[in-house]
Design a protein around this motif. Sequence first.
Motif, PDB file in Angstrom:
ATOM      1  N   ALA A 111      -2.255   2.162   9.869  1.00 44.56           N
ATOM      2  CA  ALA A 111      -3.062   1.119   9.257  1.00 44.56           C
ATOM      3  C   ALA A 111      -4.616   1.753   9.263  1.00 44.56           C
ATOM      4  O   ALA A 111      -5.282   1.368   8.846  1.00 44.56           O
ATOM      5  N   HIS A 112      -4.942   2.503  10.468  1.00 46.76           N
ATOM      6  CA  HIS A 112      -6.222   2.870  10.633  1.00 46.76           C
ATOM      7  C   HIS A 112      -6.805   3.761   9.300  1.00 46.76           C
ATOM      8  O   HIS A 112      -7.937   3.632   9.191  1.00 46.76           O
ATOM      9  N   GLN A 113      -5.758   4.298   8.689  1.00 42.24           N
ATOM     10  CA  GLN A 113      -6.194   5.135   7.363  1.00 42.24           C
ATOM     11  C   GLN A 113      -6.770   4.164   6.438  1.00 42.24           C
ATOM     12  O   GLN A 113      -7.629   4.623   5.533  1.00 42.24           O
ATOM     13  N   TYR A 114      -6.260   2.826   6.436  1.00 44.26           N
ATOM     14  CA  TYR A 114      -7.100   2.029   5.487  1.00 44.26           C
ATOM     15  C   TYR A 114      -7.947   0.797   6.165  1.00 44.26           C
ATOM     16  O   TYR A 114      -8.172   0.053   5.531  1.00 44.26           O
ATOM     17  N   ARG A 115      -8.701   1.148   7.257  1.00 42.17           N
ATOM     18  CA  ARG A 115      -9.575   0.455   7.798  1.00 42.17           C
ATOM     19  C   ARG A 115     -10.565   0.072   6.784  1.00 42.17           C
ATOM     20  O   ARG A 115     -11.113  -1.006   6.775  1.00 42.17           O
ATOM     21  N   GLU A 116     -11.201   0.909   6.141  1.00 39.93           N
ATOM     22  CA  GLU A 116     -12.134   0.987   5.405  1.00 39.93           C
ATOM     23  C   GLU A 116     -11.958   0.325   4.002  1.00 39.93           C
ATOM     24  O   GLU A 116     -12.546  -0.628   3.527  1.00 39.93           O
ATOM     25  N   ALA A 117     -10.566   0.859   3.562  1.00 41.52           N
ATOM     26  CA  ALA A 117     -10.354   0.388   2.121  1.00 41.52           C
ATOM     27  C   ALA A 117     -10.240  -1.306   2.128  1.00 41.52           C
ATOM     28  O   ALA A 117      -9.881  -1.874   1.046  1.00 41.52           O
TER      29      ALA A 117
ATOM     30  N   VAL B 182     -17.108 -12.447  -1.109  1.00 43.60           N
ATOM     31  CA  VAL B 182     -16.751 -11.688  -2.241  1.00 43.60           C
ATOM     32  C   VAL B 182     -15.929 -10.476  -1.761  1.00 43.60           C
ATOM     33  O   VAL B 182     -16.203  -9.740  -0.670  1.00 43.60           O
ATOM     34  N   VAL B 183     -14.723 -10.265  -2.284  1.00 47.80           N
ATOM     35  CA  VAL B 183     -14.005  -9.072  -2.150  1.00 47.80           C
ATOM     36  C   VAL B 183     -13.727  -8.456  -3.332  1.00 47.80           C
ATOM     37  O   VAL B 183     -13.658  -8.892  -4.498  1.00 47.80           O
ATOM     38  N   THR B 184     -13.230  -7.175  -3.345  1.00 46.64           N
ATOM     39  CA  THR B 184     -12.838  -6.690  -4.376  1.00 46.64           C
ATOM     40  C   THR B 184     -11.379  -6.342  -4.794  1.00 46.64           C
ATOM     41  O   THR B 184     -10.600  -6.605  -3.662  1.00 46.64           O
ATOM     42  N   LEU B 185     -10.791  -6.265  -5.928  1.00 50.61           N
ATOM     43  CA  LEU B 185      -9.339  -5.908  -5.946  1.00 50.61           C
ATOM     44  C   LEU B 185      -8.933  -4.743  -5.353  1.00 50.61           C
ATOM     45  O   LEU B 185      -7.760  -4.990  -4.879  1.00 50.61           O
ATOM     46  N   SER B 186      -9.658  -3.987  -5.179  1.00 49.06           N
ATOM     47  CA  SER B 186      -9.171  -2.864  -4.462  1.00 49.06           C
ATOM     48  C   SER B 186      -9.018  -3.095  -3.004  1.00 49.06           C
ATOM     49  O   SER B 186      -8.116  -2.614  -2.556  1.00 49.06           O
TER      50      SER B 186
ATOM     51  N   LEU C 272      -5.774  -5.012  -2.780  1.00 48.22           N
ATOM     52  CA  LEU C 272      -4.499  -4.318  -2.765  1.00 48.22           C
ATOM     53  C   LEU C 272      -4.363  -3.593  -1.490  1.00 48.22           C
ATOM     54  O   LEU C 272      -3.240  -3.323  -1.028  1.00 48.22           O
ATOM     55  N   ALA C 273      -5.177  -2.980  -0.874  1.00 49.58           N
ATOM     56  CA  ALA C 273      -5.262  -1.844   0.423  1.00 49.58           C
ATOM     57  C   ALA C 273      -4.833  -2.978   1.543  1.00 49.58           C
ATOM     58  O   ALA C 273      -4.044  -2.428   2.309  1.00 49.58           O
ATOM     59  N   THR C 274      -5.321  -4.360   1.542  1.00 50.00           N
ATOM     60  CA  THR C 274      -4.948  -5.114   2.487  1.00 50.00           C
ATOM     61  C   THR C 274      -3.395  -5.449   2.271  1.00 50.00           C
ATOM     62  O   THR C 274      -3.030  -5.564   3.423  1.00 50.00           O
ATOM     63  N   TRP C 275      -3.025  -5.505   1.181  1.00 53.79           N
ATOM     64  CA  TRP C 275      -1.370  -5.726   0.896  1.00 53.79           C
ATOM     65  C   TRP C 275      -0.567  -4.736   1.862  1.00 53.79           C
ATOM     66  O   TRP C 275       0.318  -5.186   2.608  1.00 53.79           O
TER      67      TRP C 275
ATOM     68  N   MET D  75     -12.926   6.936   2.809  1.00 55.52           N
ATOM     69  CA  MET D  75     -12.253   7.454   1.928  1.00 55.52           C
ATOM     70  C   MET D  75     -11.839   6.347   0.806  1.00 55.52           C
ATOM     71  O   MET D  75     -11.780   5.076   1.296  1.00 55.52           O
ATOM     72  N   GLU D  76     -11.787   6.775  -0.465  1.00 50.95           N
ATOM     73  CA  GLU D  76     -11.726   5.814  -1.472  1.00 50.95           C
ATOM     74  C   GLU D  76     -10.352   5.538  -1.314  1.00 50.95           C
ATOM     75  O   GLU D  76      -9.185   6.172  -1.085  1.00 50.95           O
ATOM     76  N   HIS D  77      -9.948   4.170  -1.919  1.00 45.75           N
ATOM     77  CA  HIS D  77      -8.778   3.655  -1.973  1.00 45.75           C
ATOM     78  C   HIS D  77      -7.794   4.321  -3.023  1.00 45.75           C
ATOM     79  O   HIS D  77      -8.444   4.269  -4.128  1.00 45.75           O
ATOM     80  N   ASN D  78      -6.871   4.798  -2.792  1.00 44.49           N
ATOM     81  CA  ASN D  78      -5.901   5.227  -3.713  1.00 44.49           C
ATOM     82  C   ASN D  78      -4.576   4.451  -4.059  1.00 44.49           C
ATOM     83  O   ASN D  78      -3.785   4.365  -3.022  1.00 44.49           O
ATOM     84  N   LEU D  79      -4.800   4.074  -5.245  1.00 49.23           N
ATOM     85  CA  LEU D  79      -3.694   2.990  -5.536  1.00 49.23           C
ATOM     86  C   LEU D  79      -2.306   3.448  -5.326  1.00 49.23           C
ATOM     87  O   LEU D  79      -1.268   2.835  -5.026  1.00 49.23           O
ATOM     88  N   GLN D  80      -2.067   4.759  -5.881  1.00 51.09           N
ATOM     89  CA  GLN D  80      -0.922   5.307  -5.781  1.00 51.09           C
ATOM     90  C   GLN D  80      -0.333   5.304  -4.254  1.00 51.09           C
ATOM     91  O   GLN D  80       0.875   5.145  -3.853  1.00 51.09           O
ATOM     92  N   HIS D  81      -1.235   5.605  -3.461  1.00 52.26           N
ATOM     93  CA  HIS D  81      -0.880   5.630  -1.828  1.00 52.26           C
ATOM     94  C   HIS D  81      -0.402   4.519  -1.474  1.00 52.26           C
ATOM     95  O   HIS D  81       0.485   4.039  -0.576  1.00 52.26           O
ATOM     96  N   THR D  82      -1.129   3.275  -1.962  1.00 50.21           N
ATOM     97  CA  THR D  82      -0.758   1.736  -1.636  1.00 50.21           C
ATOM     98  C   THR D  82       0.651   1.578  -2.121  1.00 50.21           C
ATOM     99  O   THR D  82       1.588   0.964  -1.185  1.00 50.21           O
ATOM    100  N   ILE D  83       0.803   2.033  -3.401  1.00 49.08           N
ATOM    101  CA  ILE D  83       2.174   1.490  -3.943  1.00 49.08           C
ATOM    102  C   ILE D  83       3.243   2.221  -3.095  1.00 49.08           C
ATOM    103  O   ILE D  83       4.232   1.726  -3.029  1.00 49.08           O
ATOM    104  N   SER D  84       3.052   3.550  -2.749  1.00 50.86           N
ATOM    105  CA  SER D  84       4.097   4.390  -1.942  1.00 50.86           C
ATOM    106  C   SER D  84       4.661   3.688  -0.604  1.00 50.86           C
ATOM    107  O   SER D  84       5.639   3.479  -0.500  1.00 50.86           O
ATOM    108  N   LEU D  85       3.561   3.170  -0.211  1.00 52.45           N
ATOM    109  CA  LEU D  85       3.735   2.207   1.320  1.00 52.45           C
ATOM    110  C   LEU D  85       4.498   0.903   0.841  1.00 52.45           C
ATOM    111  O   LEU D  85       5.439   0.827   1.514  1.00 52.45           O
ATOM    112  N   LEU D  86       4.110   0.171   0.025  1.00 49.99           N
ATOM    113  CA  LEU D  86       4.571  -0.946  -0.337  1.00 49.99           C
ATOM    114  C   LEU D  86       5.825  -0.960  -0.656  1.00 49.99           C
ATOM    115  O   LEU D  86       6.872  -1.630  -0.429  1.00 49.99           O
ATOM    116  N   THR D  87       6.417   0.138  -1.566  1.00 51.34           N
ATOM    117  CA  THR D  87       7.517   0.569  -2.035  1.00 51.34           C
ATOM    118  C   THR D  87       8.722   0.606  -0.909  1.00 51.34           C
ATOM    119  O   THR D  87       9.776   0.420  -0.821  1.00 51.34           O
ATOM    120  N   ARG D  88       8.119   1.269   0.351  1.00 50.02           N
ATOM    121  CA  ARG D  88       9.028   1.570   1.299  1.00 50.02           C
ATOM    122  C   ARG D  88       9.381   0.516   2.275  1.00 50.02           C
ATOM    123  O   ARG D  88      10.278   0.561   3.175  1.00 50.02           O
TER     124      ARG D  88
END
Lengths: 180, 180
Positions: free
Chosen positions: A155-161, B129-133, B136-139, B1-14
Motif C-alpha cells: 500500500a505504501h507504494q500507492y501513498r501518493e497515487a 476535487v479528486v482525479t480518476l487516477s 482507481l489507485a485508491t481502489w 511515482m506516476e500511477h500506472n493503471l496496469q499495475h492497479t489492474i494487476s493487483l485488483l485482479t488478484r
Amino acid sequence: MEHNLQHTISLLTRTPAALNALLRDLPETWTLRNEGENTWSAFDVVGHLIDAERTNWIPRARMVLQLGETQAFESFDRGGHVRESQGKSLGQLLDEFARLRSENLGELRALNLRQEDLERRGRHPALGVVTLSELLATWAAHDLTHLHQISRVMAHQYREAAGPWSRYLGVLQCAGHSSP
Amino acid sequence: MEHNLQHTISLLTRTPAALNALLRDLPETWTLRNEGENTWSAFDVVGHLIDAERTNWIPRARMVLQLGETQAFESFDRGGHVRESQGKSLGQLLDEFARLRSENLGELRALNLRQEDLERRGRHPALGVVTLSELLATWAAHDLTHLHQISRVMAHQYREAAGPWSRYLGVLQCAGHSSP
C-alpha cells in the motif's frame, strides 16, 4: 481461548496459496519495493518465511519435545532471508515456501501431539519459558504478522497515487510495529 | 511515482483469489470473530468489499467521466456490508466478490482509459476535487487496507495463545487506523 491445534494447522495450510495468489507475477512495483532504508519488500518477507520454515518452528518444536527447558533455542537470525532469496525469483521463493510448509505440516501431523504434549515447556533465549502450544500458535500468528506487513508495504507504494484518499486508508496510517 | 493503471489492474485482479485461498473453509474462529464491539470480522470485511464493488469504484468512475466536478459522489455507506452479507455463508460472499470484481474489471478495461482520462476530475463529498487516477489507485490500496485489517483481526484471535511471543508480533501491536 484455548489454543486449538487443528485451527492452527488450518491457517498454516492456507498461507502459501494465499501469498501465491496475491504475489505471483505481480509487477515489481508491488513486490520489490520496500518502505525505505532497512525495510523489507514483499519479496524479502517471503524469503524470511522460508528461513523460518527451515530454522524456527519445527526445529524448535523438536527441541521442546527432546530437551524441554534444559537448553535454550538458538536465536532466530533476522537476516536469514538474504541467504534464502539471493539470486532467486519471487516465483521460486513462493514455490520453495509452499514446499517447505507442506513438509513441515507433514512433520507436525506425524508428531501426533496430545494435549499434554502441547503443555510441554521449552526455553526461549530472550522470552524464557514457553510452551509448545505457544510456539505453534505463534507460527500461525507469525504468518498473519507478515501478511499484515506485506499489505502495508505494498500500500505504501500507492501513498501518493491515492491522493487525498490516503488519509482514509488505515493501512497508510500504520507505521509498522515489529520489534527491531 | 506516476500511477500506472496496469499495475492497479494487476493487483485488483488478484485480491479475490488471495482472499479465497486464505479464508475459504477456514474454521469460524478465524473468520467470524472480530476485535470487540463495533469491529469487523473477516466475514464482515468481505461483505464490505462486495458493497464497494457495487456502489463505489465503477459507479464513481462513471460519474467522473460523465459529470466531472459538477456533482459530488454519493457518500459511501459503511454499513452496506450488513445488507450484502445477511444470511450468506463466507463461501457465497467470496464467490460474489470474485464475480463482481471480474465484471468491474471488464467494465474498467472497456472504458479504454487514456492518460488524459485519468487526469479528469470529480468531486468527493468530503475530500473535494479528486482525479480518476486517484480513485482507481485508491481502489487497489483499499484492497490492501482490508487485507491488512483481516490479518490483524485474525491475529487478534491468537493474542493469548501466542503467550510471551505476542510482544514480538507486529500485527498484535497494531490498533487499527481506519477512520471511524
